[in-house]
Design a protein around this motif. Structure first.
Motif, PDB file in Angstrom:
ATOM      1  N   TYR A 105      38.507 -52.363  15.006  1.00 50.25           N
ATOM      2  CA  TYR A 105      38.792 -53.313  16.079  1.00 50.25           C
ATOM      3  C   TYR A 105      40.107 -52.993  16.798  1.00 50.25           C
ATOM      4  CZ  TYR A 105      35.178 -56.467  14.176  1.00 50.25           C
ATOM      5  OH  TYR A 105      34.001 -57.032  13.743  1.00 50.25           O
ATOM      6  N   TYR A 106      41.013 -52.295  16.104  1.00 54.83           N
ATOM      7  CA  TYR A 106      42.305 -51.971  16.724  1.00 54.83           C
ATOM      8  C   TYR A 106      42.224 -50.800  17.703  1.00 54.83           C
ATOM      9  CZ  TYR A 106      44.302 -54.815  12.929  1.00 54.83           C
ATOM     10  OH  TYR A 106      44.609 -55.832  12.059  1.00 54.83           O
ATOM     11  N   GLU A 107      41.114 -50.088  17.737  1.00 51.24           N
ATOM     12  CA  GLU A 107      41.035 -48.870  18.548  1.00 51.24           C
ATOM     13  C   GLU A 107      41.308 -49.111  20.032  1.00 51.24           C
ATOM     14  OE1 GLU A 107      37.317 -47.002  17.674  1.00 51.24           O
ATOM     15  OE2 GLU A 107      37.907 -46.450  15.622  1.00 51.24           O
ATOM     16  N   PRO A 108      40.719 -50.137  20.670  1.00 48.56           N
ATOM     17  CA  PRO A 108      41.043 -50.358  22.091  1.00 48.56           C
ATOM     18  C   PRO A 108      42.526 -50.682  22.305  1.00 48.56           C
ATOM     19  CG  PRO A 108      39.002 -51.469  21.511  1.00 48.56           C
ATOM     20  CD  PRO A 108      39.610 -51.027  20.221  1.00 48.56           C
ATOM     21  N   MET A 109      43.133 -51.398  21.371  1.00 43.62           N
ATOM     22  CA  MET A 109      44.550 -51.720  21.471  1.00 43.62           C
ATOM     23  C   MET A 109      45.402 -50.452  21.413  1.00 43.62           C
ATOM     24  SD  MET A 109      46.859 -53.974  18.828  1.00 43.62           S
ATOM     25  CE  MET A 109      47.053 -52.536  17.737  1.00 43.62           C
ATOM     26  N   THR A 110      45.076 -49.573  20.472  1.00 42.15           N
ATOM     27  CA  THR A 110      45.813 -48.318  20.350  1.00 42.15           C
ATOM     28  C   THR A 110      45.612 -47.454  21.581  1.00 42.15           C
ATOM     29  OG1 THR A 110      45.454 -48.419  17.948  1.00 42.15           O
ATOM     30  CG2 THR A 110      46.227 -46.329  18.853  1.00 42.15           C
ATOM     31  N   ALA A 111      44.396 -47.418  22.077  1.00 42.12           N
ATOM     32  CA  ALA A 111      44.114 -46.639  23.283  1.00 42.12           C
ATOM     33  C   ALA A 111      44.915 -47.160  24.465  1.00 42.12           C
ATOM     34  CB  ALA A 111      42.619 -46.675  23.592  1.00 42.12           C
ATOM     35  N   TYR A 112      45.021 -48.484  24.585  1.00 38.98           N
ATOM     36  CA  TYR A 112      45.818 -49.082  25.658  1.00 38.98           C
ATOM     37  C   TYR A 112      47.279 -48.667  25.520  1.00 38.98           C
ATOM     38  CZ  TYR A 112      48.084 -52.613  28.560  1.00 38.98           C
ATOM     39  OH  TYR A 112      48.860 -53.238  29.506  1.00 38.98           O
TER      40      TYR A 112
ATOM     41  N   VAL B 246      57.024 -42.597  11.432  1.00 43.99           N
ATOM     42  CA  VAL B 246      55.950 -43.590  11.508  1.00 43.99           C
ATOM     43  C   VAL B 246      55.608 -44.015  10.083  1.00 43.99           C
ATOM     44  CG1 VAL B 246      53.635 -44.088  12.362  1.00 43.99           C
ATOM     45  CG2 VAL B 246      55.084 -42.453  13.580  1.00 43.99           C
ATOM     46  N   ALA B 247      55.457 -45.313   9.855  1.00 42.01           N
ATOM     47  CA  ALA B 247      55.223 -45.811   8.496  1.00 42.01           C
ATOM     48  C   ALA B 247      54.425 -47.102   8.545  1.00 42.01           C
ATOM     49  CB  ALA B 247      56.548 -46.048   7.777  1.00 42.01           C
ATOM     50  N   THR B 248      53.715 -47.392   7.453  1.00 44.54           N
ATOM     51  CA  THR B 248      52.975 -48.651   7.379  1.00 44.54           C
ATOM     52  C   THR B 248      52.936 -49.190   5.959  1.00 44.54           C
ATOM     53  OG1 THR B 248      50.907 -49.803   7.885  1.00 44.54           O
ATOM     54  CG2 THR B 248      50.699 -47.550   7.066  1.00 44.54           C
ATOM     55  N   GLY B 249      53.078 -50.498   5.859  1.00 47.38           N
ATOM     56  CA  GLY B 249      52.829 -51.206   4.620  1.00 47.38           C
ATOM     57  C   GLY B 249      51.451 -51.836   4.593  1.00 47.38           C
ATOM     58  N   HIS B 250      50.638 -51.542   5.614  1.00 54.50           N
ATOM     59  CA  HIS B 250      49.288 -52.108   5.731  1.00 54.50           C
ATOM     60  C   HIS B 250      48.260 -50.987   5.899  1.00 54.50           C
ATOM     61  CE1 HIS B 250      50.228 -56.428   6.087  1.00 54.50           C
ATOM     62  NE2 HIS B 250      51.375 -55.980   6.560  1.00 54.50           N
ATOM     63  N   PRO B 251      48.135 -50.112   4.916  1.00 55.91           N
ATOM     64  CA  PRO B 251      47.198 -48.987   5.084  1.00 55.91           C
ATOM     65  C   PRO B 251      45.754 -49.430   5.254  1.00 55.91           C
ATOM     66  CG  PRO B 251      47.967 -49.135   2.811  1.00 55.91           C
ATOM     67  CD  PRO B 251      48.828 -50.057   3.613  1.00 55.91           C
ATOM     68  N   GLY B 252      45.395 -50.589   4.713  1.00 51.94           N
ATOM     69  CA  GLY B 252      44.022 -51.057   4.859  1.00 51.94           C
ATOM     70  C   GLY B 252      43.702 -51.591   6.237  1.00 51.94           C
ATOM     71  N   GLY B 253      44.733 -51.902   7.027  1.00 46.64           N
ATOM     72  CA  GLY B 253      44.505 -52.449   8.347  1.00 46.64           C
ATOM     73  C   GLY B 253      45.032 -51.579   9.468  1.00 46.64           C
ATOM     74  N   LEU B 254      46.296 -51.150   9.357  1.00 45.91           N
ATOM     75  CA  LEU B 254      46.972 -50.525  10.492  1.00 45.91           C
ATOM     76  C   LEU B 254      47.148 -49.016  10.369  1.00 45.91           C
ATOM     77  CD1 LEU B 254      49.765 -53.200  11.164  1.00 45.91           C
ATOM     78  CD2 LEU B 254      47.549 -52.944  12.305  1.00 45.91           C
ATOM     79  N   LEU B 255      46.603 -48.399   9.338  1.00 45.76           N
ATOM     80  CA  LEU B 255      46.824 -46.964   9.158  1.00 45.76           C
ATOM     81  C   LEU B 255      46.362 -46.158  10.364  1.00 45.76           C
ATOM     82  CD1 LEU B 255      47.621 -44.452   7.624  1.00 45.76           C
ATOM     83  CD2 LEU B 255      45.467 -44.592   6.355  1.00 45.76           C
ATOM     84  N   ASP B 256      45.187 -46.439  10.880  1.00 44.96           N
ATOM     85  CA  ASP B 256      44.681 -45.664  12.019  1.00 44.96           C
ATOM     86  C   ASP B 256      45.546 -45.870  13.259  1.00 44.96           C
ATOM     87  OD1 ASP B 256      42.668 -44.594  10.517  1.00 44.96           O
ATOM     88  OD2 ASP B 256      41.071 -45.853  11.352  1.00 44.96           O
ATOM     89  N   VAL B 257      46.042 -47.091  13.470  1.00 45.39           N
ATOM     90  CA  VAL B 257      46.932 -47.345  14.607  1.00 45.39           C
ATOM     91  C   VAL B 257      48.139 -46.422  14.524  1.00 45.39           C
ATOM     92  CG1 VAL B 257      48.413 -49.058  15.724  1.00 45.39           C
ATOM     93  CG2 VAL B 257      46.195 -49.748  14.804  1.00 45.39           C
ATOM     94  N   HIS B 258      48.750 -46.374  13.361  1.00 37.52           N
ATOM     95  CA  HIS B 258      49.954 -45.566  13.186  1.00 37.52           C
ATOM     96  C   HIS B 258      49.638 -44.071  13.201  1.00 37.52           C
ATOM     97  CE1 HIS B 258      52.653 -48.890  12.593  1.00 37.52           C
ATOM     98  NE2 HIS B 258      51.929 -49.381  11.602  1.00 37.52           N
ATOM     99  N   ALA B 259      48.534 -43.675  12.571  1.00 38.75           N
ATOM    100  CA  ALA B 259      48.199 -42.248  12.527  1.00 38.75           C
ATOM    101  C   ALA B 259      47.907 -41.709  13.922  1.00 38.75           C
ATOM    102  CB  ALA B 259      47.002 -42.021  11.607  1.00 38.75           C
ATOM    103  N   GLU B 260      47.208 -42.480  14.741  1.00 36.69           N
ATOM    104  CA  GLU B 260      46.916 -42.031  16.105  1.00 36.69           C
ATOM    105  C   GLU B 260      48.185 -41.981  16.947  1.00 36.69           C
ATOM    106  OE1 GLU B 260      43.851 -44.556  17.572  1.00 36.69           O
ATOM    107  OE2 GLU B 260      42.346 -43.802  16.176  1.00 36.69           O
ATOM    108  N   THR B 261      49.085 -42.932  16.722  1.00 36.58           N
ATOM    109  CA  THR B 261      50.362 -42.908  17.439  1.00 36.58           C
ATOM    110  C   THR B 261      51.168 -41.684  17.027  1.00 36.58           C
ATOM    111  OG1 THR B 261      50.378 -45.323  17.552  1.00 36.58           O
ATOM    112  CG2 THR B 261      52.476 -44.190  17.892  1.00 36.58           C
TER     113      THR B 261
ATOM    114  N   PRO C 203      42.820 -41.136  20.077  1.00 41.90           N
ATOM    115  CA  PRO C 203      41.764 -42.145  20.074  1.00 41.90           C
ATOM    116  C   PRO C 203      40.556 -41.681  20.863  1.00 41.90           C
ATOM    117  CG  PRO C 203      43.536 -42.783  21.567  1.00 41.90           C
ATOM    118  CD  PRO C 203      44.016 -41.572  20.826  1.00 41.90           C
ATOM    119  N   THR C 204      39.391 -41.996  20.350  1.00 42.72           N
ATOM    120  CA  THR C 204      38.157 -41.658  21.058  1.00 42.72           C
ATOM    121  C   THR C 204      37.723 -42.788  21.978  1.00 42.72           C
ATOM    122  OG1 THR C 204      36.870 -42.496  19.189  1.00 42.72           O
ATOM    123  CG2 THR C 204      37.384 -40.137  19.209  1.00 42.72           C
ATOM    124  N   THR C 205      38.334 -43.948  21.831  1.00 40.48           N
ATOM    125  CA  THR C 205      38.027 -45.102  22.668  1.00 40.48           C
ATOM    126  C   THR C 205      38.821 -45.029  23.966  1.00 40.48           C
ATOM    127  OG1 THR C 205      37.652 -46.461  20.695  1.00 40.48           O
ATOM    128  CG2 THR C 205      38.062 -47.622  22.779  1.00 40.48           C
ATOM    129  N   ALA C 206      38.157 -45.282  25.084  1.00 37.15           N
ATOM    130  CA  ALA C 206      38.848 -45.291  26.368  1.00 37.15           C
ATOM    131  C   ALA C 206      39.771 -46.505  26.454  1.00 37.15           C
ATOM    132  CB  ALA C 206      37.841 -45.318  27.511  1.00 37.15           C
TER     133      ALA C 206
END
Length: 264
Positions: free
Chosen positions: A247-254, A113-128, A2-5
């Motif tokens: 919008y999920y980026e700060p959450m993933t960064a946390y 790692v897997a997702t059924g929500h590629p339009g919403g959560l793909l980046d969360v999972h990919a960064e994880t 993630p690029t977000t602190a």
């Protein structure tokens, strides 16, 4: 990475509310209650791959768990209008998820790692997935040629997804995950030591006895029930498809910072 602190907890609470990942979410109360009723009535589509038996046949019991673990309104007379997700519960779940991620790294566990929500959560999972790989975990490779629900099981950026007609589809079905786990067993591979997923993908993995972190919205109660019963390790409550996936980026960064993976 993630690029977000990673924000402090208080700032993340404010962000979750502002972006409607938590707080007053877009999912209406009527939809939530309808899904709780369907689950209680035995509609397996809403069981998300878990085997709930006859333990949750009263929708009021389902509502009580959702109030406790997700933060929806506990009042059964509230039947229309807005509903809520408690951002504090979201962050508490992220902290529990971070503990499992740390254990996976320490034990050099194989992770799927897997997702059924590629339009919403793909980046969360990919960064994880990227953070776990950088820290030394092996990402499970999905066997080629798997099919489910008239589509195929694909893997991009370390994340397994459902593909149909050359497009990535939103799905709550447990079948794609079941196909992966069954194929791994047939090929003589050990199951993953940890699964990070959402909805049917997470429910199926948990039902197979795998340590699983799942993300779920307030209208998808099954994973919260699975966590309450101890089948699912962690269920993170959130609106799973907000206006902008960024919008999920700060959450993933946390999450990654709490897991000690932000510098991986």
């Amino acid at each position: 990475m993630p690029t977000t602190a990673a924000p402090p907890r208080s700032e993340l609470v404010e962000h979750l509310i502002r972006t409607r990942i938590a707080g007053e979410v877009a999912t209406p109360r009527e939809n939530n209650l309808a899904h709780y009723r369907e689950l209680a009535n035995g509609n397996r589509y809403f069981w998300l791959g878990l085997e709930l038996g006859d333990r949750w046949t009263d929708e009021q019991d389902v509502l009580a768990v959702m109030a406790e673990r997700c933060g929806v309104d506990e009042d059964p007379e509230h039947r229309q209008g807005q509903d809520t997700i408690d951002p504090e519960l979201t962050i508490d779940a992220l902290d529990r998820a971070a503990t499992l991620l740390r254990k996976a790294v320490t034990g050099r566990r194989r992770v799927l790692v897997a997702t059924g929500h590629p339009g919403g959560l793909l980046d969360v999972h990919a960064e994880t997935a990227a953070a776990l790989k950088a820290a030394g975990c092996e990402l499970v490779r999905v066997p080629l040629g798997l099919t489910a629900d008239e589509g195929v099981v694909s893997q991009f950026a370390g994340v397994a997804m459902y593909e149909r007609g050359a497009s990535l589809w939103h799905t709550h079905s447990p079948r794609p995950m079941a196909e992966i786990l069954d194929a791994l067993a047939q090929e003589g591979e050990e199951p993953p030591g940890l699964v990070v997923a959402d909805h049917g993908w997470a429910g199926c993995a948990a039902q197979y006895g795998i340590d699983t972190i799942g993300y779920a919205d307030c209208n998808d109660p099954a994973l919260f029930l699975g966590e309450a019963e101890g089948t699912l390790a962690v269920c993170v409550p959130l609106d799973d498809h907000v206006a902008d996936p960024r919008y999920y980026e700060p959450m993933t960064a946390y999450l990654l910072d709490a897991a000690g993976l932000s510098g991986s």
